[in-house]
Design a protein around this motif. Structure first.
Motif: not given
Length: 594
Positions: A248-252, A275-277, A288-296
Motif C-alpha cells: 500500500k501507499r500513503s499519500i499526502k 515523491a514528486d512536485f 510536495y507529494r509525500m508518498d510512501d510505501r506502507v505495509a499491505v
C-alpha cells in the motif's frame, strides 16, 4: 497531460470562476462513469487499406499527415510473424501503432504512402502469470491499466509506472516511460523487465522474420538496446516483468512557498519513495507529494482517480478552449493568472482526485493499495455517450490543443535550473501563468538506466504543458519565456528530452547525449540492416541521416526550429528573434513593442 479552465476577464471574477470550478469538479465526479472512449488513431479509406494515423493530441509537431498503404491487426505472435515476414519479403517499410497513440513526435510514421502500420490493439493478453516467481508475461499491446489489474489478480504489483494508464507495454518500452522515484532501480518501467520477445526482419533462411528472445542473462547487449528501442529493432511481441508483492501507499499533498525549493528538491526524493512536485512558479508555490510505501495490512482503501484524467463534459471543455483563445487574442495575462490560481487551488482543495474510500476525500494521509494509487485515466473507461463527454484532449471535439514538453535535467544541476526559471519570473511575474492553467510544472525523479537509450544519470524530469494555437503561424503570449526555459534545459544543462514528447528542436543532436548510442546503433544494424522499421524521423533523431529541425518562415513558433532570423517568428505580428533574457545564448520569438 493536464487541464485548464480559463476565464477571459480580470481578478474581480476570481470568486465566480472558483465557484464554477467547484461545480465542474462535482460534475466530473458524477460524470466519470460515462465518457465516449477515444477512437482508433488509425483510419482507413477502405477496410484496412489507404490509411492514416495521428496522435491522441490531434496533430504532430509538424502537423504532418502520416500515411500507409495498409494496417494489420495481429491477434497472436504467430500472426505477427507472418505479417512481418510478408512485409520484409516485399521490402516494405513498417511502423508499430498502439491503441491510443500517445506519443507526440512522429515516431509512428512510415515513409511515403506504401508502408505498413502494425497495430498492437489486439495483442493485449496475459501470456503467463507466476505468483511464486513474481513474474508476469504479457503481450505488448496490453495497456498499463490492464497490466496493473492482471498483476493484482495474483497479489502482485508493478512498483513504478507513468501516472496515465492509457499507454501500452510496447509504447512504454519504446519511449522509456517512467513514474517518479530514486529508490530501487528507479522509476523507469523498462528496468523491471526480465525478458523481451521481439519479431524483427529475417533472412530467407529465417522465413523473412525472426523471433528474438532477449534477457539480461543471455543477451545483455541486445536486451539493453531493446529496453528503449524507439520501434526501430522490430515489433515487441511479449514482455516479462518482475513484480513485487502487493503493498500500500500513503499519500499526502502539502503546498509551500518555493523560497527553499532549490535545496529541498535535492533531498526530498530520498525521504519519500514516490515523491514528486507540482511547481507553480508564477505563484511562488510548490505542491510536495509525500508518498510512501506502507505495509499491505495498513488500514485504508484509497483510490487515486486524477481529476484531469476523468471524463469531461464537451461543452465545458469547448468553453475552456474558447476562453484561452480569447485571452491569447487579447494578450490577457491577468486573466490567465486569475484562472491559474483558481484551477490550482481547486485541484489542491480536491486532493487532485484522491479519495479515502473511492468516493469521497475525508483527509490525509490517503492510504490504498498500489494498484489503486499508482495510475489513472478513467476517461478511457466510460460508455459511449455520443461525445457528450470525453477525455479533455479528444480531437473530435473542440478540446485541449496543447504542447507536451518533457526533459530530464541532471539532479546535480536542477537547483541552478530552478534558479534560472525563478529569474525569468522576476522579470515578469505573469509570464508562466499559462503553464499553471495546465496543472503546473510536474517534476518527477528518474535514475540512470542500463538501457542504451535510457536515462544517463539521476535527474528530475520536468513535464510542461501549454497552449498551442490552431494556426501554426499564430504566436503565443509569453512564448519567449517558455522557449527560453526549453533551451536552457536542453542546451545549458544538457537535458535529455523524453522520446515520446517534445517538439522537433528538442531532438537536434540528441543522440550525442547518449554514451551507449554506438552500441544501440550496432544492434539496430544487426536486427534490421535494410531499415524496414526505420523512418525519416528515426534516422534524424538517431543521427543516421538528416536533421529533425525544419527551417522555414514561422518555424520557431511551433518548435520546428530555433529562430536565427525574424522570419522564423512572426514579424508582421510583432514577434522578432531575440536573445534570451537570462540565458543569452537562447534565441527566442519575443513580442517587441514599438
Amino acid at each position: 497531460m493536464a487541464f485548464g479552465y480559463s476565464p477571459s476577464y480580470g481578478s474581480n471574477h476570481a470568486a465566480f470562476w472558483r465557484t464554477l470550478l467547484g461545480l465542474y469538479c462535482l460534475i466530473t465526479l458524477v460524470n466519470s462513469a460515462i465518457s465516449t472512449p477515444p477512437e482508433d488513431p488509425v483510419k482507413c479509406v477502405s477496410g484496412n487499406t489507404n490509411c492514416t494515423v495521428t496522435t491522441s493530441l490531434g496533430a504532430f509537431p509538424d502537423r504532418s499527415t502520416c500515411r500507409a498503404a495498409n494496417v494489420a491487426y495481429p491477434t497472436s505472435e504467430a500472426e505477427l510473424v507472418s505479417i512481418v515476414a510478408a512485409a520484409t519479403k516485399a521490402g516494405r517499410k513498417m511502423r508499430v501503432t498502439t491503441r491510443y497513440s500517445h506519443s507526440s513526435p512522429t515516431l509512428v510514421c512510415t515513409d511515403g504512402k506504401d508502408g505498413l502500420f502494425i497495430s498492437t490493439k489486439f495483442l493485449n493478453h496475459t501470456v503467463r502469470a507466476d505468483a511464486k516467481a513474481m513474474t508476469l508475461t504479457v503481450e505488448s499491446g496490453m495497456t498499463l491499466r490492464q497490466l496493473i489489474a492482471e498483476a493484482a489478480k495474483v497479489g502482485l504489483a508493478l512498483p513504478y509506472a507513468p501516472y496515465w494508464w492509457g499507454v501500452t507495454v510496447g509504447g512504454m518500452m519504446g519511449t522509456g516511460a517512467h513514474g517518479s522515484s530514486l529508490w530501487d532501480k528507479g522509476s523507469a518501467v523498462h528496468d523491471y523487465v526480465t525478458e523481451i520477445r521481439m519479431v524483427s526482419p529475417g533472412l530467407v533462411n529465417d522465413g523473412f522474420a525472426k523471433i528474438r528472445v532477449l534477457s539480461e542473462t543471455t543477451t545483455p547487449n541486445e536486451f539493453n538496446a531493446a529496453k528503449v528501442s524507439l520501434g526501430v529493432l522490430g515489433v515487441i511481441s511479449q514482455v516479462t516483468f518482475t513484480l513485487q508483492l502487493m503493498f500500500k501507499r500513503s499519500i499526502k499533498y502539502v503546498m509551500r512557498n518555493d523560497l527553499d525549493f532549490n535545496d529541498q528538491v535535492l533531498t526530498f526524493g530520498k525521504k519519500h519513495e514516490f515523491a514528486d512536485f507540482v511547481w507553480l512558479p508564477s505563484q511562488g508555490k510548490v505542491v510536495y507529494r509525500m508518498d510512501d510505501r506502507v505495509a499491505v495490512n495498513t488500514s485504508g482503501n484509497g483510490l487515486y482517480d486524477f481529476l484531469p484524467f476523468r471524463s469531461q463534459l464537451s461543452p465545458i471543455v469547448a468553453t475552456t478552449r474558447s476562453s484561452e483563445e480569447t485571452q491569447e487574442t487579447l494578450r490577457d495575462a491577468n486573466g490567465k493568472c486569475v484562472a491559474a490560481k483558481a484551477i490550482t487551488s481547486t485541484l489542491f482543495a480536491t486532493s487532485y482526485g484522491l479519495t479515502n474510500n473511492g468516493i469521497i476525500f475525508t483527509g490525509y494521509p490517503v492510504i490504498g493499495s498500489q494498484n489503486r494509487m499508482m495510475s489513472s485515466g478513467s476517461c478511457l473507461d466510460g460508455l459511449e455517450d455520443k461525445l457528450i463527454s470525453t477525455c479533455a484532449w479528444d480531437s473530435r471535439i473542440k478540446g485541449l490543443f496543447i504542447y507536451s514538453t518533457g526533459f530530464s535535467v541532471p539532479l546535480t544541476q536542477v537547483s541552478s535550473f530552478i534558479n534560472d526559471i525563478k529569474s525569468l519570473v522576476k522579470i515578469d511575474s505573469k509570464s508562466l501563468c499559462g503553464l499553471e492553467l495546465y496543472y503546473g510544472i510536474l517534476m518527477r525523479y528518474v535514475t540512470s538506466s542500463p538501457a542504451y537509450l535510457g536515462k544517463e544519470t539521476e535527474a528530475i524530469d520536468f513535464d510542461i504543458t501549454y497552449y498551442r494555437a490552431n494556426d501554426p503561424l499564430t504566436p503565443r503570449l509569453y512564448e519567449d519565456f517558455i522557449e527560453e526555459i526549453e533551451q536552457i534545459a536542453l542546451f545549458k544543462y544538457n537535458a535529455l528530452p523524453h522520446w515520446g514528447k517534445n517538439r522537433n528542436l528538442a531532438f537536434d543532436g540528441v543522440i550525442k547525449k547518449y554514451k551507449n548510442a554506438p552500441a544501440f546503433l550496432k544492434v539496430k544494424e544487426s536486427y534490421d540492416p535494410k531499415g524496414l522499421f526505420s523512418s525519416e524521423w528515426t534516422d534524424q533523431i538517431l543521427g543516421i541521416k538528416g536533421n529533425p529541425t525544419i527551417v522555414k518562415d514561422g518555424c520557431a513558433l511551433e518548435g520546428l526550429c530555433i529562430c536565427s532570423e525574424d522570419a522564423h517568428c512572426a514579424p508582421t505580428k510583432g514577434y522578432l528573434c531575440r536573445p534570451g533574457k537570462v540565458y543569452k545564448e537562447a534565441r527566442v520569438c519575443t513580442h517587441v513593442t514599438k
